[in-house]
Design a protein around this motif. Structure first.
Motif, PDB file in Angstrom:
ATOM      1  N   PRO A 269     -28.839  24.746 -25.086  1.00  0.00           N
ATOM      2  CA  PRO A 269     -29.002  24.063 -23.792  1.00  0.00           C
ATOM      3  C   PRO A 269     -27.719  24.073 -22.958  1.00  0.00           C
ATOM      4  CG  PRO A 269     -29.882  22.732 -25.567  1.00  0.00           C
ATOM      5  CD  PRO A 269     -29.133  23.847 -26.210  1.00  0.00           C
ATOM      6  N   ALA A 270     -26.557  23.941 -23.622  1.00  0.00           N
ATOM      7  CA  ALA A 270     -25.290  23.956 -22.879  1.00  0.00           C
ATOM      8  C   ALA A 270     -25.078  25.312 -22.217  1.00  0.00           C
ATOM      9  CB  ALA A 270     -24.132  23.632 -23.816  1.00  0.00           C
ATOM     10  N   GLY A 271     -25.368  26.386 -22.943  1.00  0.00           N
ATOM     11  CA  GLY A 271     -25.217  27.724 -22.368  1.00  0.00           C
ATOM     12  C   GLY A 271     -26.180  27.968 -21.223  1.00  0.00           C
ATOM     13  N   ALA A 272     -27.449  27.547 -21.413  1.00  0.00           N
ATOM     14  CA  ALA A 272     -28.439  27.710 -20.343  1.00  0.00           C
ATOM     15  C   ALA A 272     -28.037  26.895 -19.122  1.00  0.00           C
ATOM     16  CB  ALA A 272     -29.816  27.284 -20.846  1.00  0.00           C
ATOM     17  N   GLY A 273     -27.554  25.687 -19.350  1.00  0.00           N
ATOM     18  CA  GLY A 273     -27.134  24.843 -18.236  1.00  0.00           C
ATOM     19  C   GLY A 273     -25.964  25.433 -17.480  1.00  0.00           C
ATOM     20  N   ALA A 274     -25.018  26.018 -18.204  1.00  0.00           N
ATOM     21  CA  ALA A 274     -23.860  26.627 -17.549  1.00  0.00           C
ATOM     22  C   ALA A 274     -24.287  27.782 -16.655  1.00  0.00           C
ATOM     23  CB  ALA A 274     -22.858  27.101 -18.599  1.00  0.00           C
ATOM     24  N   VAL A 275     -25.200  28.605 -17.158  1.00  0.00           N
ATOM     25  CA  VAL A 275     -25.693  29.737 -16.359  1.00  0.00           C
ATOM     26  C   VAL A 275     -26.409  29.237 -15.113  1.00  0.00           C
ATOM     27  CG1 VAL A 275     -27.311  31.675 -16.343  1.00  0.00           C
ATOM     28  CG2 VAL A 275     -25.836  31.290 -18.328  1.00  0.00           C
ATOM     29  N   LEU A 276     -27.265  28.231 -15.266  1.00  0.00           N
ATOM     30  CA  LEU A 276     -27.992  27.669 -14.122  1.00  0.00           C
ATOM     31  C   LEU A 276     -27.028  27.085 -13.094  1.00  0.00           C
ATOM     32  CD1 LEU A 276     -30.987  25.845 -15.854  1.00  0.00           C
ATOM     33  CD2 LEU A 276     -31.124  27.813 -14.313  1.00  0.00           C
ATOM     34  N   TYR A 277     -26.009  26.402 -13.560  1.00  0.00           N
ATOM     35  CA  TYR A 277     -25.066  25.762 -12.640  1.00  0.00           C
ATOM     36  C   TYR A 277     -24.281  26.797 -11.849  1.00  0.00           C
ATOM     37  CZ  TYR A 277     -21.285  22.847 -10.916  1.00  0.00           C
ATOM     38  OH  TYR A 277     -20.375  22.212 -10.105  1.00  0.00           O
ATOM     39  N   VAL A 278     -23.769  27.795 -12.538  1.00  0.00           N
ATOM     40  CA  VAL A 278     -23.014  28.840 -11.849  1.00  0.00           C
ATOM     41  C   VAL A 278     -23.899  29.554 -10.834  1.00  0.00           C
ATOM     42  CG1 VAL A 278     -21.839  31.059 -12.148  1.00  0.00           C
ATOM     43  CG2 VAL A 278     -21.375  29.177 -13.730  1.00  0.00           C
ATOM     44  N   ALA A 279     -25.130  29.885 -11.247  1.00  0.00           N
ATOM     45  CA  ALA A 279     -26.054  30.560 -10.336  1.00  0.00           C
ATOM     46  C   ALA A 279     -26.369  29.688  -9.124  1.00  0.00           C
ATOM     47  CB  ALA A 279     -27.343  30.916 -11.081  1.00  0.00           C
ATOM     48  N   GLY A 280     -26.537  28.381  -9.357  1.00  0.00           N
ATOM     49  CA  GLY A 280     -26.834  27.476  -8.248  1.00  0.00           C
ATOM     50  C   GLY A 280     -25.702  27.386  -7.250  1.00  0.00           C
ATOM     51  N   LEU A 281     -24.480  27.273  -7.737  1.00  0.00           N
ATOM     52  CA  LEU A 281     -23.339  27.176  -6.820  1.00  0.00           C
ATOM     53  C   LEU A 281     -23.103  28.487  -6.082  1.00  0.00           C
ATOM     54  CD1 LEU A 281     -22.877  24.388  -7.958  1.00  0.00           C
ATOM     55  CD2 LEU A 281     -20.432  24.924  -8.168  1.00  0.00           C
ATOM     56  N   LEU A 282     -23.332  29.604  -6.754  1.00  0.00           N
ATOM     57  CA  LEU A 282     -23.202  30.890  -6.064  1.00  0.00           C
ATOM     58  C   LEU A 282     -24.303  31.049  -5.015  1.00  0.00           C
ATOM     59  CD1 LEU A 282     -22.278  33.270  -9.029  1.00  0.00           C
ATOM     60  CD2 LEU A 282     -20.760  32.417  -7.222  1.00  0.00           C
ATOM     61  N   HIS A 283     -25.499  30.529  -5.324  1.00  0.00           N
ATOM     62  CA  HIS A 283     -26.601  30.594  -4.349  1.00  0.00           C
ATOM     63  C   HIS A 283     -26.267  29.818  -3.087  1.00  0.00           C
ATOM     64  CE1 HIS A 283     -30.653  30.507  -2.666  1.00  0.00           C
ATOM     65  NE2 HIS A 283     -30.542  29.186  -2.582  1.00  0.00           N
ATOM     66  N   PHE A 284     -25.638  28.647  -3.265  1.00  0.00           N
ATOM     67  CA  PHE A 284     -25.264  27.831  -2.109  1.00  0.00           C
ATOM     68  C   PHE A 284     -23.906  28.229  -1.534  1.00  0.00           C
ATOM     69  CE2 PHE A 284     -28.334  24.905  -4.146  1.00  0.00           C
ATOM     70  CZ  PHE A 284     -29.145  24.640  -3.042  1.00  0.00           C
ATOM     71  N   ARG A 285     -23.346  29.286  -2.076  1.00  0.00           N
ATOM     72  CA  ARG A 285     -22.088  29.857  -1.576  1.00  0.00           C
ATOM     73  C   ARG A 285     -20.970  28.801  -1.530  1.00  0.00           C
ATOM     74  NH1 ARG A 285     -22.789  34.876   0.110  1.00  0.00           N
ATOM     75  NH2 ARG A 285     -20.734  34.876   1.106  1.00  0.00           N
TER      76      ARG A 285
END
Length: 303
Positions: A269-285
């Motif tokens: 879950p920690a790894g999945a969460g990290a990927v989601l968080y990075v992707a989310g912040l990159l999406h919002f630039r």
């Protein structure tokens, strides 16, 4: 020596508070002293890896800018540090909150630490976390004052914050035992941070070029986006951890199998969460995450 004197007074006050805290803890339940110490270890990991590292890295630059009279660069550097702390400490805090039970089980619930003791560690950890979040920003604000050769203001606020701790601790310990002491510690950090923000705003050069370089609107946007994405990330990570805890069978191998199972429940879950968080912040630039991505890619390119 004159600059260090207020720091000495502040450390002395905190030492008194810590001594009282530990003595009260001995009467706050069978597992209270150990539970508070173990929970503090996890909180200090978040502060050490994120807040302390960024704040210490910013201090020399802040000091140089202030010594040179370059207020624009000073406030821009402080802004950068606060935003970088935000994008790292907000997901770390919320992630640790939703994965606190798997983390406690993996790290502590074995050997002499049984289920009841582990639950007490969990309670202490969760109540410490709000104070940890505020303390992360507080370190950057304290160093902002140190860079201006002002060690007096943070320590005066620190002594007042110790007073807040005593008020909450003495009022709550009889009724809530260990939880009351931990809540008092969080209240101390929250009070210190809020007062430091209020005082720093009085130094803030509103309507000047320095204010433009600080870019308060960008700081607020970073906080909002990081919090929004972190809440989503925490929900997904917590859900994955729950499904794994329910569906993952016991592994053979005794204590080794137990530790491996708990490690999977925490790390996946920690790894999945990290990927989601990075992707989310990159999406919002979010510029800070884009900067981290660029630095990581550059490092990988050189290797």
């Amino acid at each position: 020596g004159l600059l260090y004197l207020p720091i000495f007074v502040g450390l002395f006050a905190n030492t008194i508070a810590l001594t009282v805290d530990r003595n009260l803890a001995w009467g706050a339940g069978e597992f209270a002293p150990a539970a508070m110490r173990y929970a503090t270890t996890l909180n200090q990991m978040v502060l050490g890896l994120v807040a302390a590292a960024i704040s210490l890295a910013s201090l020399p630059a802040l000091s140089r800018h202030f010594a040179a009279g370059d207020e624009e660069s000073y406030w821009a550097t402080l802004s950068n540090g606060i935003r970088m702390i935000t994008v790292l400490v907000v997901p770390a805090t919320l992630g640790l909150a939703v994965l606190s039970w798997p983390a406690v089980r993996l790290l502590f619930e074995h050997g002499a630490t049984g289920r009841d003791a582990a639950i007490q560690i969990l309670i202490a950890l969760l109540i410490y976390l709000p104070g940890t979040l505020f303390a992360a920003f507080d370190q950057a604000l304290i160093f902002a004052y140190y860079a201006r050769q002002n060690t007096k203001t943070p320590q005066i606020v620190g002594v007042l914050a110790v007073g807040v701790y005593f008020v909450f601790a003495l009022a709550l310990v009889d009724r809530f035992e260990m939880a009351g002491l931990v809540a008092a510690n969080s209240a101390q950090f929250i009070f210190h941070t809020i007062v430091m923000v209020v005082l720093l705003r009085k130094l803030f050069p509103s309507g000047t070029e320095a204010a433009r370089r600080f870019d308060a609107a960008r700081v607020v946007r970073t906080i909002k986006v990081s919090t929004l994405v972190s809440v989503f990330m925490a929900a997904i990570s917590g859900g994955i951890a729950y499904l794994l805890a329910v569906g993952l069978p016991e592994l053979p191998g005794g204590s080794v199998g137990y530790l491996l199972r708990e490690a999977l429940i925490l790390s996946l879950p920690a790894g999945a969460g990290a990927v989601l968080y990075v992707a989310g912040l990159l999406h919002f630039r979010v510029p800070e995450m884009e900067l981290i991505q660029q630095r990581v890619m550059a490092r990988l390119g050189r290797s």
